[in-house]
Write an enzyme that holds these catalytic residues in place. Structure first.
Site, PDB file in Angstrom:
ATOM      1  N   GLU A 208      -6.492  34.271   9.891  1.00  0.00           N
ATOM      2  CA  GLU A 208      -6.951  34.378  11.271  1.00  0.00           C
ATOM      3  C   GLU A 208      -6.247  35.531  11.993  1.00  0.00           C
ATOM      4  OE1 GLU A 208      -5.951  30.569  12.832  1.00  0.00           O
ATOM      5  OE2 GLU A 208      -7.281  29.477  11.466  1.00  0.00           O
ATOM      6  N   PRO A 209      -6.498  36.776  11.566  1.00  0.00           N
ATOM      7  CA  PRO A 209      -5.850  37.913  12.231  1.00  0.00           C
ATOM      8  C   PRO A 209      -6.498  38.200  13.580  1.00  0.00           C
ATOM      9  CG  PRO A 209      -7.403  38.707  10.614  1.00  0.00           C
ATOM     10  CD  PRO A 209      -7.386  37.206  10.484  1.00  0.00           C
ATOM     11  N   GLY A 210      -5.702  38.661  14.514  1.00  0.00           N
ATOM     12  CA  GLY A 210      -6.209  39.090  15.814  1.00  0.00           C
ATOM     13  C   GLY A 210      -5.642  40.449  16.151  1.00  0.00           C
TER      14      GLY A 210
ATOM     15  N   TYR B  84       6.531  40.132  28.309  1.00  0.00           N
ATOM     16  CA  TYR B  84       7.254  40.084  27.039  1.00  0.00           C
ATOM     17  C   TYR B  84       8.339  41.154  26.915  1.00  0.00           C
ATOM     18  CZ  TYR B  84       3.190  37.354  25.414  1.00  0.00           C
ATOM     19  OH  TYR B  84       2.197  36.425  25.260  1.00  0.00           O
TER      20      TYR B  84
ATOM     21  N   CYS C   7       1.756  44.290  44.276  1.00  0.00           N
ATOM     22  CA  CYS C   7       2.884  43.959  45.167  1.00  0.00           C
ATOM     23  C   CYS C   7       3.861  43.011  44.488  1.00  0.00           C
ATOM     24  CB  CYS C   7       2.361  43.364  46.471  1.00  0.00           C
ATOM     25  SG  CYS C   7       1.466  44.552  47.481  1.00  0.00           S
ATOM     26  N   GLU C   8       4.479  43.467  43.421  1.00  0.00           N
ATOM     27  CA  GLU C   8       5.510  42.749  42.677  1.00  0.00           C
ATOM     28  C   GLU C   8       6.485  43.771  42.109  1.00  0.00           C
ATOM     29  OE1 GLU C   8       5.910  39.479  42.136  1.00  0.00           O
ATOM     30  OE2 GLU C   8       4.019  38.734  42.994  1.00  0.00           O
TER      31      GLU C   8
ATOM     32  N   TYR D  37      -4.382  41.543  23.641  1.00  0.00           N
ATOM     33  CA  TYR D  37      -3.684  40.936  24.776  1.00  0.00           C
ATOM     34  C   TYR D  37      -3.554  41.908  25.950  1.00  0.00           C
ATOM     35  CZ  TYR D  37      -2.777  37.886  20.904  1.00  0.00           C
ATOM     36  OH  TYR D  37      -2.949  37.077  19.805  1.00  0.00           O
TER      37      TYR D  37
END
Length: 427
Positions: free
Chosen positions: A281-283, A324, A350-351, A379
């Protein structure tokens, strides 16, 4: 077969400008606008072919995991290569079906499937539902009985191996929320064999994500194969699939990519002993290096002894650096010469956590010019958000010397489409 990294997707043209395959990035940015994600079809096809060649000595099926990138056109591209699909929600199941996958192409996984999602999977007659606990197994049986069906199930076993990867993407360590504890696997298998409305057809594991060494796969597959023979001795004669998940690592900075030749050398003989069909199940492996985020520089700013490159893309488009602490190479799209500068590359959100790179040596890119953030095919868009009511980016696929918009940029109407202007109150 080989296991090198294909680099022909995003390269410099003779004039120094960045291009994807045969199309200048600046042209795409000018015609489509930014921020946008650009994908190379050549890299996706190459990665699929490499993995399929590595697995060829044993019966196998490659099921692309939609959580990495679920753009319909990319799904169709992978379907055309021969891939199946792995989904973890009802929404991903619908995306797979609407992209052309049949239900028999689909593995349904995920640690927290709702009754509605399980009903949808049973009704559609998916190839396999991977159960993550005894309670879920019993629930699948009840819902299948309600539907007058026998549901094909696999047991996702936690191999309980310690891995050197980011804590947020470890899924195969002891005490993790994923999978059936290894010590309980045989007991859960006994339950599966007693239930009337499930058929135990597979055993599954998933070690985690972004793995670059073959040793964890050898250790995990060894445990899963040994468990298969133990469960087979209980009378589990219907098992057909051995699913060792995905997690194949890609290069972002200086990581060594997984050596597919060595992977095949240590894993395939184990699988061959069982006579089962190997599922993978590669992504990220298939799409991660195939995509890039393109942004326009809005401003340059110097404050507190620091340099800032402020772009029209940030954490709402690519969350990985903030979430991450992930590294993504950043390059100036335009050709010509420019001095390097140490700067924070930040977005408009605004972060203070809105950044693409911190204290990074990058080319001194000026307002109106473009930056390309590499290796954003996995992702990226799927984790993007509309925080600050920002419209989600467009997506573009390049195929040789042509390109097409495959996801249009959101409009303001899209942002507010689900708002209720006049609520109906319940007393």
């Amino acid at each position: 077969m080989g296991s090198g990294v294909l680099t022909a997707g995003f390269v410099r043209a003779p004039d120094g400008a960045m291009q994807c395959e045969g199309v200048p990035i600046e042209r795409i940015a000018r015609e489509v606008g930014t921020p946008l994600f650009v994908y190379s079809s050549a890299i996706i096809r190459d990665r699929y072919a490499r993995l399929a060649a590595a697995l060829a000595p044993v019966p196998h099926r490659i099921h692309y995991t939609l959580k990495a990138n679920s753009s319909r056109t990319l799904l169709r591209l992978l379907h055309d290569q021969g891939a199946g699909a792995e989904v973890v929600s009802g929404g991903e199941l619908q995306r797979a079906l609407r992209a052309g996958f049949t239900a028999s192409d689909v593995i349904f996984g995920g640690v927290g499937k709702t009754d509605d999602e399980l009903r949808e999977a049973i009704r559609a007659k998916v190839m396999l539902i991977n159960a993550e606990s005894e309670a879920e197994l019993v629930r699948i049986d009840a819902l299948a009985r309600e539907a007058g069906r026998v549901a094909p199930v696999g047991l996702r076993i936690n191999p309980e191996l310690s891995l050197a990867t980011h804590d947020y993407i470890k899924t195969g360590e002891r005490g993790n929320k994923f999978g059936i504890p290894h010590a309980e696997a045989e007991a859960v298998a006994r339950v599966a064999l007693r239930l009337k409305n499930v058929a135990l057809v597979g055993l599954d594991m998933h070690l985690g994500s972004q793995l670059s060494r073959v040793e964890p796969y050898h250790a995990g597959a060894s445990r899963l194969v040994a468990l298969y023979f133990e469960i087979k001795a209980l009378g589990a004669s219907a098992i057909r699939y051995l699913d060792i998940g995905g997690g194949l690592g890609v290069r972002y900075e200086n990581e060594d990519p997984l050596d597919l030749d060595k992977f095949a050398e240590v894993v395939l003989p184990l699988v061959a002993r069982t006579g089962l069909t190997l599922l993978m199940e590669p992504g990220r492996y298939l799409v991660g290096n195939a995509g890039a985020l393109v942004a326009t520089v809005l401003y340059r700013k110097a404050t507190g002894g620091k340099q800032y490159i402020i772009a029209d893309a940030g954490m709402t488009e690519l969350l990985r650096p903030s979430h991450y602490d992930a590294y993504h190479k950043i390059e100036r799209v335009e050709g010509g010469t420019a001095k390097p500068v140490v700067a924070d590359v930040v977005g408009p959100v605004c972060e203070s956590g809105d950044f693409l790179a911190l204290d990074r040596e990058v080319v001194d890119t000026q307002p109106g010019e473009h930056i390309l953030v590499h290796d954003a095919g996995a992702y990226g868009y799927v984790m993007s958000s509309t925080y600050n009511s920002r419209r989600r980016a467009a997506e573009v696929l390049v195929d040789g010397d042509r390109f097409a918009v495959i996801t249009v940029r959101e409009t303001y109407d899209d942002l507010m489409r689900l708002d209720v202007d006049t609520p109906t109150w319940s007393a």
